[in-house]
Motif scaffolding. Structure first.
Motif, PDB file in Angstrom:
ATOM      1  N   GLN A  79       0.839  -1.197   0.000  1.00 48.51           N
ATOM      2  CA  GLN A  79       0.000   0.000   0.000  1.00 48.51           C
ATOM      3  C   GLN A  79       0.873   1.246   0.000  1.00 48.51           C
ATOM      4  OE1 GLN A  79      -2.723  -0.691   3.407  1.00 48.51           O
ATOM      5  NE2 GLN A  79      -4.352  -0.729   1.874  1.00 48.51           N
ATOM      6  N   TYR A  80       0.558   2.189  -0.873  1.00 45.58           N
ATOM      7  CA  TYR A  80       1.382   3.386  -1.010  1.00 45.58           C
ATOM      8  C   TYR A  80       0.489   4.498  -1.552  1.00 45.58           C
ATOM      9  CZ  TYR A  80       5.923   5.715  -1.391  1.00 45.58           C
ATOM     10  OH  TYR A  80       7.002   6.554  -1.197  1.00 45.58           O
ATOM     11  N   GLN A  81       0.054   5.374  -0.678  1.00 43.59           N
ATOM     12  CA  GLN A  81      -0.942   6.369  -1.041  1.00 43.59           C
ATOM     13  C   GLN A  81      -0.453   7.255  -2.191  1.00 43.59           C
ATOM     14  OE1 GLN A  81      -2.363   8.809   2.178  1.00 43.59           O
ATOM     15  NE2 GLN A  81      -3.842   9.887   0.908  1.00 43.59           N
ATOM     16  N   GLY A  82      -1.281   7.358  -3.225  1.00 46.36           N
ATOM     17  CA  GLY A  82      -0.977   8.229  -4.354  1.00 46.36           C
ATOM     18  C   GLY A  82       0.263   7.825  -5.122  1.00 46.36           C
ATOM     19  N   ALA A  83       0.576   6.531  -5.168  1.00 43.72           N
ATOM     20  CA  ALA A  83       1.815   6.073  -5.817  1.00 43.72           C
ATOM     21  C   ALA A  83       1.901   6.599  -7.251  1.00 43.72           C
ATOM     22  CB  ALA A  83       1.867   4.550  -5.791  1.00 43.72           C
ATOM     23  N   HIS A  84       2.962   7.351  -7.532  1.00 54.40           N
ATOM     24  CA  HIS A  84       3.099   7.989  -8.840  1.00 54.40           C
ATOM     25  C   HIS A  84       4.475   7.823  -9.478  1.00 54.40           C
ATOM     26  CE1 HIS A  84      -0.740  10.027  -9.092  1.00 54.40           C
ATOM     27  NE2 HIS A  84      -0.328  10.734 -10.127  1.00 54.40           N
ATOM     28  N   THR A 106       1.777  10.578  -2.503  1.00 53.22           N
ATOM     29  CA  THR A 106       1.127  11.792  -1.999  1.00 53.22           C
ATOM     30  C   THR A 106       1.896  12.409  -0.840  1.00 53.22           C
ATOM     31  OG1 THR A 106      -1.032  10.912  -2.628  1.00 53.22           O
ATOM     32  CG2 THR A 106      -1.011  12.728  -1.043  1.00 53.22           C
ATOM     33  N   TRP A 107       2.277  11.576   0.104  1.00 54.07           N
ATOM     34  CA  TRP A 107       2.911  12.060   1.331  1.00 54.07           C
ATOM     35  C   TRP A 107       4.373  11.653   1.467  1.00 54.07           C
ATOM     36  CZ3 TRP A 107       0.441  15.325   4.625  1.00 54.07           C
ATOM     37  CH2 TRP A 107      -0.953  15.430   4.521  1.00 54.07           C
ATOM     38  N   THR A 108       4.794  10.627   0.774  1.00 56.55           N
ATOM     39  CA  THR A 108       6.043   9.946   1.115  1.00 56.55           C
ATOM     40  C   THR A 108       6.939   9.716  -0.083  1.00 56.55           C
ATOM     41  OG1 THR A 108       4.820   8.761   2.834  1.00 56.55           O
ATOM     42  CG2 THR A 108       6.989   7.893   2.262  1.00 56.55           C
ATOM     43  N   ILE A 109       8.254   9.818   0.179  1.00 54.71           N
ATOM     44  CA  ILE A 109       9.240   9.260  -0.725  1.00 54.71           C
ATOM     45  C   ILE A 109       9.981   8.198   0.067  1.00 54.71           C
ATOM     46  CG2 ILE A 109      10.981  11.044  -0.214  1.00 54.71           C
ATOM     47  CD1 ILE A 109      11.876  10.667  -3.184  1.00 54.71           C
ATOM     48  N   ALA A 110      10.201   7.036  -0.545  1.00 52.41           N
ATOM     49  CA  ALA A 110      10.778   5.910   0.182  1.00 52.41           C
ATOM     50  C   ALA A 110      11.796   5.177  -0.671  1.00 52.41           C
ATOM     51  CB  ALA A 110       9.675   4.945   0.635  1.00 52.41           C
ATOM     52  N   LYS A 111      12.723   4.510   0.027  1.00 53.39           N
ATOM     53  CA  LYS A 111      13.779   3.716  -0.606  1.00 53.39           C
ATOM     54  C   LYS A 111      13.581   2.254  -0.221  1.00 53.39           C
ATOM     55  CE  LYS A 111      18.013   4.089   1.075  1.00 53.39           C
ATOM     56  NZ  LYS A 111      19.367   4.613   1.326  1.00 53.39           N
ATOM     57  N   TYR A 112      13.635   1.381  -1.225  1.00 53.55           N
ATOM     58  CA  TYR A 112      13.429  -0.043  -0.999  1.00 53.55           C
ATOM     59  C   TYR A 112      14.634  -0.845  -1.469  1.00 53.55           C
ATOM     60  CZ  TYR A 112       8.463   0.919  -0.207  1.00 53.55           C
ATOM     61  OH  TYR A 112       7.269   1.397   0.284  1.00 53.55           O
TER      62      TYR A 112
END
Length: 317
Positions: free
Chosen positions: A164-169, A183-189
């Motif tokens: 789940q990742y809100q507003g994934a773009h 929408t809210w987050t930038i993340a590194k995987y």
């Protein structure tokens, strides 16, 4: 189209210097690289050299998705180019209508694989070596991971994970980590496993204090230590090691994508005001950020509706 010789532009791949493109305001780009656009009026991917008029004669590649009853290939929204051991260069494409896919750039531009993840997909990325695919869908907001049973056969890709990742773009793989923007987050995987055991493990994330409504992620080819992100009416530069953000262009409302080449020159797609999400031209900037040439379609007989633009990492000869 017939098979062309597809050559990697080393600068686009690893951040080495491209030929310097001096573009003072009003000047023409030198044409040392290609620009790909998602054009939504005719629903096509087009590639032209940066330094010449974007005419049919100067077009070096195009692709139009197949028609579907559900119109799931409508509104092409992302394009990336990746080199593969099995097929050479492929194009990774998404359409807001619902489809994502891999296109073999030659021999008829065959659609090697397609899928329909969650609604409004806006980004796609490929993980090299293991040949996994990750997609970002904005509605209701998911990252979808597809692993192959045969790394050389995209038709064997199967969904193996959902996050789940809100507003994934936005998605970008930098050779070490997969980055995602929403929408809210930038993340590194971190990418672990292979084949059907491929998984994403989150190692870092930043939550914006207000809704950023992130849109696009791209490499900063002027310095591989950074990524470029658009959203929140701005273009920002993310230092990958520290997570520090630097505001580059605060007056960037409606910018759907921003690309920067090794010399520091750049270009973006900025949507026109109102409810529209497209523009009829791509704006180029010199290394100091001054506006340079604008590129519309010329001689096509219609006004293009550009949704996204990217530096093309393939050259045609």
């Amino acid at each position: 189209m017939d098979r062309r010789t597809l050559l990697k532009v080393a600068a686009a791949a690893v951040g080495a210097p491209l030929t310097s493109l001096a573009m003072p305001a009003g000047a023409q780009a030198a044409g040392a690289y290609h620009v790909a656009v998602c054009e939504q009026l005719k629903n096509q991917i087009l590639i032209h050299p940066a330094g010449v008029d974007w005419t049919p004669a100067n077009r070096v590649w195009s692709w139009t998705p197949p028609a579907t009853v559900e119109n799931t290939w409508a509104l092409l929204s992302d394009i990336k180019f990746r080199n593969t051991s099995a097929f050479g260069w492929v194009a990774l494409v998404t359409a807001s209508g619902g489809k994502v896919g891999i296109v073999n750039m030659g021999d008829g531009d065959q659609l090697l694989w397609s899928a329909r993840p969650y609604g409004n997909p806006h980004a796609i990325e490929r993980i090299p070596d293991i040949s996994a695919i990750v997609t970002a869908s904005a509605d209701p907001g998911f990252l979808s991971v597809y692993g192959p049973t045969d790394s050389d056969d995209p038709s064997t890709l199967t969904k193996v994970q959902e996050i789940q990742y809100q507003g994934a773009h936005g998605l970008w793989y930098d050779g070490s980590y997969l980055w995602a923007l929403g929408t809210w987050t930038i993340a590194k995987y971190r990418v672990t496993g292979d084949h059907l055991a491929t998984r994403l493990e989150k190692v870092w994330g930043y939550v914006f204090p207000t809704a950023f409504n992130g849109h696009s992620l791209d490499a900063d080819y002027s310095d591989p230590a950074y990524l470029l992100i658009t959203g929140g009416g701005s273009v920002q530069r993310l230092h990958k090691a520290s997570g520090a953000l630097t505001l580059m262009k605060p007056t960037a409302v409606g910018v759907k994508s921003f690309s920067r080449i090794a010399s520091g020159e750049s270009f973006w797609q900025q949507a026109i005001s109102g409810a529209e999400h497209w523009n009829s031209y791509i704006q180029f900037f010199d290394s100091a950020g001054n506006e340079g040439v604008r590129r519309p379609l010329t001689g096509y007989g219609y006004t293009g509706k550009f949704y996204k633009s990217r530096l093309s990492s393939v050259a045609f000869s």
